[in-house]
Design an enzyme around this catalytic site. Sequence first.
Site, short mmCIF file in Angstrom:
data_model
loop_
_atom_site.label_atom_id
_atom_site.label_comp_id
_atom_site.label_asym_id
_atom_site.label_seq_id
_atom_site.Cartn_x
_atom_site.Cartn_y
_atom_site.Cartn_z
CB ILE A 83 5.21 -2.82 -18.02
CG1 ILE A 83 6.61 -2.28 -17.67
CG2 ILE A 83 5.32 -4.47 -18.12
CD1 ILE A 83 6.78 -2.58 -16.22
CB SER A 107 -7.71 2.05 -20.20
OG SER A 107 -7.66 3.44 -20.01
CG ASN A 152 0.43 -3.82 -16.16
OD1 ASN A 152 1.73 -3.89 -15.75
ND2 ASN A 152 -0.18 -2.85 -16.69
CB SER A 157 8.12 -5.07 -7.54
OG SER A 157 9.36 -4.26 -7.45
CE LYS A 211 3.61 -4.00 -7.59
NZ LYS A 211 2.47 -4.33 -8.67
CB THR A 247 6.57 3.13 -16.71
OG1 THR A 247 6.57 2.79 -15.40
CG2 THR A 247 7.18 1.87 -17.45
#
Length: 241
Positions: free
Chosen positions: A18, A38, A91, A146, A168, A199
């Site tokens: 995502i 990353s 994210n 989520s 979450k 994913t």
Amino acid sequence: MSASVSKIVLITGANQGIGFEIAKSLSSKPGYHVLLGSRNAQRGIDAAKKLQEKGLEVEPIIIDVTSDESLATATKQVTSKFGRLDVLINNAGICLNDEETFSGPALRAAYHDTFAANTFGAALTTEAFVPLLSASPTPRIVFISSTTGSLANDSNFPAFLPIYRSSKSALNMILVHYATKYKAKGWKVNASCPGHCGTNLNKFEGKNTPESGAVNAVRLAMLGEDGETGTFSNSEGTIPW
């Protein structure tokens, strides 16, 4: 970087899934320059190259949200090159799909590792970049949350993934904190649920595509002055807390 760029965006965990789709979508919008975050340098370079080859405004940046040293290095890089950050998308996250098989020390480690990435990592990343967001005329923060972390919706789900879901739920409280703290200054701080997307996070078992999961996060990243703040939503609308 193009002289026409007006928005600097940082997305954590963006070399795949995502996060990558959010990076692709936002960098295709006029005036947006994406810092593709990353943990792994080469994976970030490879992911950014895929988008650069399409002519998109993307560059890789190493950022591990569980490392104070990495966060410090990343903020220094953004400060040196841009002097501000307009959009932060938290994210990066993990889900240990076999978490319910753990017990004893392994269970403690699972809670620690999940919260370190999903909750503490997002909170400390946000705190690290607050000075750079403050230098933006239009700060935007998006937390990828989520629906499974919704306390109001708890009865709609079977008993599963208690570690991931609780991380979450806690993340949503962090969102509320920053939304409240900076509301008077015009910041837009919101959480987005991408839905059950296939994913690497869930071994590609989701029913939706990463592209569809990126849509609402991109919308929230591009909110205008009249946009909402302090909300939890998905592509269909508001999610109850």
